[in-house]
Motif scaffolding. Structure first.
Motif, PDB file in Angstrom:
ATOM      1  N   ARG A  39       0.817  -1.219   0.000  1.00 13.84           N
ATOM      2  CA  ARG A  39       0.000   0.000   0.000  1.00 13.84           C
ATOM      3  C   ARG A  39       0.854   1.274   0.000  1.00 13.84           C
ATOM      4  N   ASP A  40       1.960   1.220  -0.708  1.00 16.03           N
ATOM      5  CA  ASP A  40       2.858   2.364  -0.794  1.00 16.03           C
ATOM      6  C   ASP A  40       2.505   3.323  -1.926  1.00 16.03           C
ATOM      7  N   GLU A  41       1.728   2.845  -2.905  1.00 11.49           N
ATOM      8  CA  GLU A  41       1.457   3.645  -4.094  1.00 11.49           C
ATOM      9  C   GLU A  41       0.469   4.782  -3.793  1.00 11.49           C
ATOM     10  N   SER A  42       0.560   5.817  -4.606  1.00  6.97           N
ATOM     11  CA  SER A  42      -0.414   6.905  -4.520  1.00  6.97           C
ATOM     12  C   SER A  42      -1.721   6.423  -5.126  1.00  6.97           C
ATOM     13  N   LEU A  43      -2.810   6.801  -4.505  1.00  2.21           N
ATOM     14  CA  LEU A  43      -4.119   6.335  -4.954  1.00  2.21           C
ATOM     15  C   LEU A  43      -5.062   7.516  -5.170  1.00  2.21           C
ATOM     16  N   PRO A  44      -6.057   7.317  -6.008  1.00  3.09           N
ATOM     17  CA  PRO A  44      -7.074   8.362  -6.143  1.00  3.09           C
ATOM     18  C   PRO A  44      -7.894   8.438  -4.859  1.00  3.09           C
ATOM     19  N   PRO A  45      -8.604   9.524  -4.661  1.00  9.73           N
ATOM     20  CA  PRO A  45      -9.431   9.641  -3.459  1.00  9.73           C
ATOM     21  C   PRO A  45     -10.442   8.496  -3.375  1.00  9.73           C
ATOM     22  N   LEU A  46     -10.828   8.179  -2.159  1.00 10.54           N
ATOM     23  CA  LEU A  46     -11.838   7.143  -1.959  1.00 10.54           C
ATOM     24  C   LEU A  46     -13.166   7.570  -2.565  1.00 10.54           C
ATOM     25  N   ASN A  47     -13.925   6.598  -3.052  1.00 10.48           N
ATOM     26  CA  ASN A  47     -15.274   6.925  -3.520  1.00 10.48           C
ATOM     27  C   ASN A  47     -16.140   7.261  -2.310  1.00 10.48           C
ATOM     28  N   ALA A  48     -17.349   7.695  -2.560  1.00 10.33           N
ATOM     29  CA  ALA A  48     -18.203   8.196  -1.477  1.00 10.33           C
ATOM     30  C   ALA A  48     -18.429   7.159  -0.387  1.00 10.33           C
ATOM     31  N   LEU A  49     -18.789   5.930  -0.756  1.00 10.94           N
ATOM     32  CA  LEU A  49     -19.081   4.903   0.252  1.00 10.94           C
ATOM     33  C   LEU A  49     -17.842   4.547   1.060  1.00 10.94           C
ATOM     34  N   ALA A  50     -16.743   4.294   0.382  1.00 17.43           N
ATOM     35  CA  ALA A  50     -15.509   3.943   1.091  1.00 17.43           C
ATOM     36  C   ALA A  50     -15.067   5.080   2.005  1.00 17.43           C
ATOM     37  N   GLY A  51     -15.222   6.296   1.549  1.00 18.88           N
ATOM     38  CA  GLY A  51     -14.874   7.445   2.381  1.00 18.88           C
ATOM     39  C   GLY A  51     -15.737   7.536   3.624  1.00 18.88           C
ATOM     40  N   ARG A  52     -17.042   7.344   3.447  1.00 18.23           N
ATOM     41  CA  ARG A  52     -17.946   7.402   4.606  1.00 18.23           C
ATOM     42  C   ARG A  52     -17.653   6.282   5.593  1.00 18.23           C
ATOM     43  N   LEU A  53     -17.403   5.076   5.084  1.00 13.81           N
ATOM     44  CA  LEU A  53     -17.108   3.954   5.984  1.00 13.81           C
ATOM     45  C   LEU A  53     -15.780   4.163   6.719  1.00 13.81           C
ATOM     46  N   THR A  54     -14.803   4.734   6.047  1.00  9.24           N
ATOM     47  CA  THR A  54     -13.516   5.022   6.678  1.00  9.24           C
ATOM     48  C   THR A  54     -13.680   6.086   7.761  1.00  9.24           C
ATOM     49  N   ARG A  55     -14.476   7.127   7.475  1.00  6.62           N
ATOM     50  CA  ARG A  55     -14.709   8.167   8.477  1.00  6.62           C
ATOM     51  C   ARG A  55     -15.524   7.641   9.653  1.00  6.62           C
ATOM     52  N   ALA A  56     -16.486   6.768   9.386  1.00  7.99           N
ATOM     53  CA  ALA A  56     -17.273   6.164  10.466  1.00  7.99           C
ATOM     54  C   ALA A  56     -16.365   5.330  11.363  1.00  7.99           C
ATOM     55  N   GLN A  57     -15.454   4.590  10.759  1.00  5.83           N
ATOM     56  CA  GLN A  57     -14.501   3.794  11.540  1.00  5.83           C
ATOM     57  C   GLN A  57     -13.640   4.704  12.407  1.00  5.83           C
ATOM     58  N   ALA A  58     -13.125   5.770  11.826  1.00 12.97           N
ATOM     59  CA  ALA A  58     -12.289   6.699  12.590  1.00 12.97           C
ATOM     60  C   ALA A  58     -13.075   7.309  13.742  1.00 12.97           C
ATOM     61  N   ASN A  59     -14.329   7.679  13.498  1.00 14.49           N
ATOM     62  CA  ASN A  59     -15.153   8.258  14.547  1.00 14.49           C
ATOM     63  C   ASN A  59     -15.344   7.261  15.680  1.00 14.49           C
ATOM     64  N   PHE A  60     -15.619   6.013  15.335  1.00 17.54           N
ATOM     65  CA  PHE A  60     -15.804   4.994  16.372  1.00 17.54           C
ATOM     66  C   PHE A  60     -14.511   4.795  17.155  1.00 17.54           C
ATOM     67  N   GLN A  61     -13.387   4.747  16.463  1.00 13.70           N
ATOM     68  CA  GLN A  61     -12.104   4.552  17.129  1.00 13.70           C
ATOM     69  C   GLN A  61     -11.728   5.743  18.008  1.00 13.70           C
ATOM     70  N   GLU A  62     -12.213   6.929  17.680  1.00 12.10           N
ATOM     71  CA  GLU A  62     -11.938   8.111  18.501  1.00 12.10           C
ATOM     72  C   GLU A  62     -12.722   8.092  19.805  1.00 12.10           C
ATOM     73  N   THR A  63     -13.926   7.560  19.766  1.00 11.15           N
ATOM     74  CA  THR A  63     -14.767   7.572  20.964  1.00 11.15           C
ATOM     75  C   THR A  63     -14.701   6.273  21.755  1.00 11.15           C
ATOM     76  N   LEU A  64     -14.217   5.194  21.137  1.00 10.44           N
ATOM     77  CA  LEU A  64     -14.147   3.904  21.819  1.00 10.44           C
ATOM     78  C   LEU A  64     -13.316   3.941  23.099  1.00 10.44           C
ATOM     79  N   PRO A  65     -12.164   4.610  23.137  1.00 12.38           N
ATOM     80  CA  PRO A  65     -11.406   4.647  24.395  1.00 12.38           C
ATOM     81  C   PRO A  65     -12.204   5.262  25.556  1.00 12.38           C
ATOM     82  N   ILE A  66     -13.029   6.230  25.265  1.00 13.42           N
ATOM     83  CA  ILE A  66     -13.866   6.825  26.315  1.00 13.42           C
ATOM     84  C   ILE A  66     -14.824   5.775  26.860  1.00 13.42           C
TER      85      ILE A  66
END
Length: 131
Positions: A39-66
């Motif tokens: 996964r070293d190569e440059s990639l185009p931006p994520l499509n809408a669904l992949a972007g939303r799922l990635t952001r949802a994961q990040a949001n969950f990981q940010e609040t999970l420690p709390i």
């Protein structure tokens, strides 16, 4: 076993669901070769669904420690109650609802669900504050 620990176990299952949903969407976009590579190569931006799922994961990981601190904290401190159990169920229920709502790109409802999850966390944290 305290219900708060059961809720925490379900949270770990939900974390895996977030990770796999985001990884699946990215793999569909970038291909299996990307997934199995460095996964070293440059990639185009994520499509809408992949972007939303990635952001949802990040949001969950940010609040999970709390949630981890709150749920384990009330158990260790001997402050579990019907309120902490209910707060934990509200939190995990809202977080379960959050993933598909975010994936579908539904605005405002996603934020409302997030706020409900914070209320649930507050119900668990409150006894730890000693107020």
């Amino acid at each position: 076993m305290p219900i708060e620990l059961t809720i925490l176990a379900w949270a770990m299952i939900l974390l895996m669901a977030h990770v796999f949903a985001a990884a699946h969407a990215k793999t569909r976009q970038y291909g299996a070769h990307w997934n199995m590579g460095a996964r070293d190569e440059s990639l185009p931006p994520l499509n809408a669904l992949a972007g939303r799922l990635t952001r949802a994961q990040a949001n969950f990981q940010e609040t999970l420690p709390i949630a981890i601190v709150a749920l384990i904290g009330v158990v260790v401190a001997g402050r579990t109650s019907d309120m902490t159990a209910l707060g934990g169920w509200i939190w995990i229920g809202a977080r379960i609802a959050y993933l598909p709502v975010y994936a579908l790109g539904i605005p405002m409802i996603r934020t409302l669900i997030f706020m409900i999850s914070l209320i649930g966390l507050g119900m668990v944290l409150w006894p730890l504050l000693g107020l």
